[in-house]
Design a protein around this motif. Structure first.
Motif, PDB file in Angstrom:
ATOM      1  N   GLU A 307       0.691  -0.946  -0.290  1.00  0.00           N
ATOM      2  CA  GLU A 307      -0.532   0.185   0.019  1.00  0.00           C
ATOM      3  C   GLU A 307       0.715   0.967  -0.244  1.00  0.00           C
ATOM      4  O   GLU A 307       0.578   1.609  -0.568  1.00  0.00           O
ATOM      5  CB  GLU A 307      -0.959  -0.185   1.238  1.00  0.00           C
ATOM      6  CG  GLU A 307      -1.915  -0.933   1.207  1.00  0.00           C
ATOM      7  CD  GLU A 307      -2.695  -0.684   2.353  1.00  0.00           C
ATOM      8  OE1 GLU A 307      -2.806  -0.494   3.379  1.00  0.00           O
ATOM      9  OE2 GLU A 307      -3.438  -2.271   2.565  1.00  0.00           O
ATOM     10  N   LEU A 308       2.087   0.883   0.763  1.00  0.00           N
ATOM     11  CA  LEU A 308       2.638   2.224   0.953  1.00  0.00           C
ATOM     12  C   LEU A 308       3.655   2.445  -0.929  1.00  0.00           C
ATOM     13  O   LEU A 308       3.595   3.381  -0.748  1.00  0.00           O
ATOM     14  CB  LEU A 308       3.979   1.814   2.386  1.00  0.00           C
ATOM     15  CG  LEU A 308       3.362   2.312   3.461  1.00  0.00           C
ATOM     16  CD1 LEU A 308       4.026   2.246   4.485  1.00  0.00           C
ATOM     17  CD2 LEU A 308       2.218   3.466   3.610  1.00  0.00           C
ATOM     18  N   THR A 309       4.162   1.732  -1.358  1.00  0.00           N
ATOM     19  CA  THR A 309       4.901   1.512  -2.113  1.00  0.00           C
ATOM     20  C   THR A 309       3.834   1.891  -3.723  1.00  0.00           C
ATOM     21  O   THR A 309       3.918   2.516  -4.706  1.00  0.00           O
ATOM     22  CB  THR A 309       5.712   1.053  -2.363  1.00  0.00           C
ATOM     23  OG1 THR A 309       5.064  -0.974  -2.465  1.00  0.00           O
ATOM     24  CG2 THR A 309       7.337   0.839  -1.300  1.00  0.00           C
ATOM     25  N   GLY A 310       2.697   0.890  -3.178  1.00  0.00           N
ATOM     26  CA  GLY A 310       2.451   0.813  -4.512  1.00  0.00           C
ATOM     27  C   GLY A 310       2.458  -0.166  -5.448  1.00  0.00           C
ATOM     28  O   GLY A 310       2.219  -0.595  -7.125  1.00  0.00           O
ATOM     29  N   VAL A 311       3.231  -0.814  -5.186  1.00  0.00           N
ATOM     30  CA  VAL A 311       4.442  -1.947  -5.756  1.00  0.00           C
ATOM     31  C   VAL A 311       4.149  -3.543  -4.677  1.00  0.00           C
ATOM     32  O   VAL A 311       4.119  -3.330  -3.923  1.00  0.00           O
ATOM     33  CB  VAL A 311       5.576  -1.583  -5.763  1.00  0.00           C
ATOM     34  CG1 VAL A 311       5.936  -2.877  -6.825  1.00  0.00           C
ATOM     35  CG2 VAL A 311       5.429  -0.680  -6.632  1.00  0.00           C
ATOM     36  N   ASN A 312       3.182  -4.211  -5.886  1.00  0.00           N
ATOM     37  CA  ASN A 312       3.253  -5.638  -5.528  1.00  0.00           C
ATOM     38  C   ASN A 312       3.191  -6.467  -6.213  1.00  0.00           C
ATOM     39  O   ASN A 312       2.382  -6.698  -6.811  1.00  0.00           O
ATOM     40  CB  ASN A 312       1.370  -5.762  -4.463  1.00  0.00           C
ATOM     41  CG  ASN A 312       1.371  -6.513  -3.523  1.00  0.00           C
ATOM     42  OD1 ASN A 312       1.918  -7.865  -4.067  1.00  0.00           O
ATOM     43  ND2 ASN A 312       0.296  -6.791  -2.883  1.00  0.00           N
ATOM     44  N   ALA A 313       4.037  -7.389  -6.608  1.00  0.00           N
ATOM     45  CA  ALA A 313       4.212  -9.070  -8.341  1.00  0.00           C
ATOM     46  C   ALA A 313       2.839  -9.716  -8.174  1.00  0.00           C
ATOM     47  O   ALA A 313       2.789  -9.808  -8.177  1.00  0.00           O
ATOM     48  CB  ALA A 313       5.182  -8.837  -8.081  1.00  0.00           C
ATOM     49  N   PHE A 314       2.847  -9.586  -6.585  1.00  0.00           N
ATOM     50  CA  PHE A 314       1.584 -10.765  -6.066  1.00  0.00           C
ATOM     51  C   PHE A 314       0.112 -10.022  -6.404  1.00  0.00           C
ATOM     52  O   PHE A 314      -0.048 -11.476  -5.614  1.00  0.00           O
ATOM     53  CB  PHE A 314       2.176 -11.410  -4.985  1.00  0.00           C
ATOM     54  CG  PHE A 314       3.600 -12.184  -5.438  1.00  0.00           C
ATOM     55  CD1 PHE A 314       3.371 -13.225  -5.635  1.00  0.00           C
ATOM     56  CD2 PHE A 314       4.147 -11.525  -4.739  1.00  0.00           C
ATOM     57  CE1 PHE A 314       4.658 -13.580  -5.850  1.00  0.00           C
ATOM     58  CE2 PHE A 314       5.741 -11.269  -4.665  1.00  0.00           C
ATOM     59  CZ  PHE A 314       5.992 -12.655  -5.986  1.00  0.00           C
ATOM     60  N   ALA A 315      -0.749  -9.012  -6.688  1.00  0.00           N
ATOM     61  CA  ALA A 315      -1.394  -8.379  -5.926  1.00  0.00           C
ATOM     62  C   ALA A 315      -2.232  -9.765  -7.580  1.00  0.00           C
ATOM     63  O   ALA A 315      -2.215  -9.540  -8.475  1.00  0.00           O
ATOM     64  CB  ALA A 315      -1.260  -7.107  -6.640  1.00  0.00           C
TER      65      ALA A 315
END
Length: 315
Positions: A307-315
């Motif tokens: 949430e903080l970084t706006g990055v999630n390869a597994f979303a």
């Protein structure tokens, strides 16, 4: 699958060096990324990987300084990266991805320790942002460009004994303590590896965290000499205590975690002295604290970091 914290009897120990860990290991055709790879234990790890045949990439905030420090490793590639700046992280990841070759090893070793109070990004405490969030974003952005069976090594510290994740005041609005901030960031490094190992299971990608041991390196840049004397790290003449490892010894555990066949079925563990560490017992500064090896906290931290970084390869 994440394993329990049971030492293996690796055959190596606190006095082992990175070169000894890699003796007889052939890394030709393997590609490694090492943040913090131009000073301290990072540069010794880079030298050992290079000597074993790996192609090594070193992201650096001070590119010219990195190239000068790595002049004796002619095949290493240096690329710009500031872990405290997510735009820099994105640019670095995109540039590396464009090169096409996947990474077999990622060692997340760069960091800051006991630094003065500073907020970066969207009001994030700087040690947490640099040591954890920057690496979180980098690895997630590079995830499609990691080889199946790759290893991600997150350099934590016995400093994690100082603090778990301060869920109610992560940014120290209630008052800053530089050592608690460092401890929180090092707990985050361990929890990151724990959750990444779970998420990467379907591709055979394992993640590990570790305490490299006590080593005097540029990591101590924010500590005045008198404070280091008071802690017993150095004497009045600047001579280090004999409890400290050399940089070659300090690099050994991260290289062991990145390459040892003995760890193939033990993902997610926290290591020290070239072996899986036990769970910490009481006040002894050995092993991993329960709050840094808790799957529920690891998942909670992953979601918050995404949430903080706006990055999630597994979303």
């Amino acid at each position: 699958m994440t394993s329990t914290q049971t030492p293996l009897g690796s055959g190596f120990g606190a006095d082992s060096t990175a070169a000894q860990v890699l003796e007889g290991v052939d890394l030709h055709g393997r590609r490694a990324l090492v943040t913090g790879g131009y000073s301290g234990i990072g540069i010794e790890g880079v030298r050992a990987l290079d000597a074993a045949g790996a192609q090594v990439v070193v992201p650096a905030r001070r590119v010219d300084e990195a190239r000068e420090a790595l002049a004796d490793v002619p095949d290493v590639q240096v690329v710009p990266l500031d872990l405290s700046d997510l735009q820099s992280v994105r640019a670095a990841a995109e540039g590396l991805a464009a090169q096409g070759d996947p990474f077999d090893i990622v060692i997340a070793g760069a960091g800051v320790m006991a630094s003065p109070y500073q907020l970066v990004g969207d009001g994030w405490e700087s040690q947490f942002a640099t040591n954890h969030l920057g690496h979180f974003a980098l690895v997630n952005r590079l995830w499609p460009h990691l080889a199946d069976g790759a290893r991600v090594v997150s350099v934590s510290s016995v400093g994690h004994h100082r603090s778990g994740i301060r869920w109610d005041d992560m940014w120290f609005a209630g008052g800053y303590d530089k050592w608690d901030a460092y401890g929180q960031s090092k707990t985050a490094n361990a929890l990151f590896a724990l959750e990444l190992d779970r998420l990467g299971a379907d591709r055979g990608i394992h993640a590990y965290s570790l305490h490299p041991g006590g080593i005097l390196t540029p990591l101590q840049r924010h500590l005045p000499k008198q404070e280091q004397i008071a802690m017993g790290w150095i004497d009045e003449y600047g001579t280090p205590s004999d409890v400290f490892k050399t940089t070659e010894q300090g690099a050994a555990t991260q290289i062991w975690a990145a390459t040892s066949a003995k760890l193939a079925d033990h993902g997610g563990v926290y290591c020290e002295d070239c072996d899986i560490a036990p769970m910490a017992d009481g006040d002894q500064r050995v092993g991993v604290k329960p709050w840094a090896h808790d799957p529920e906290q690891a998942q909670r931290l992953w979601q918050l970091s995404a949430e903080l970084t706006g990055v999630n390869a597994f979303a």
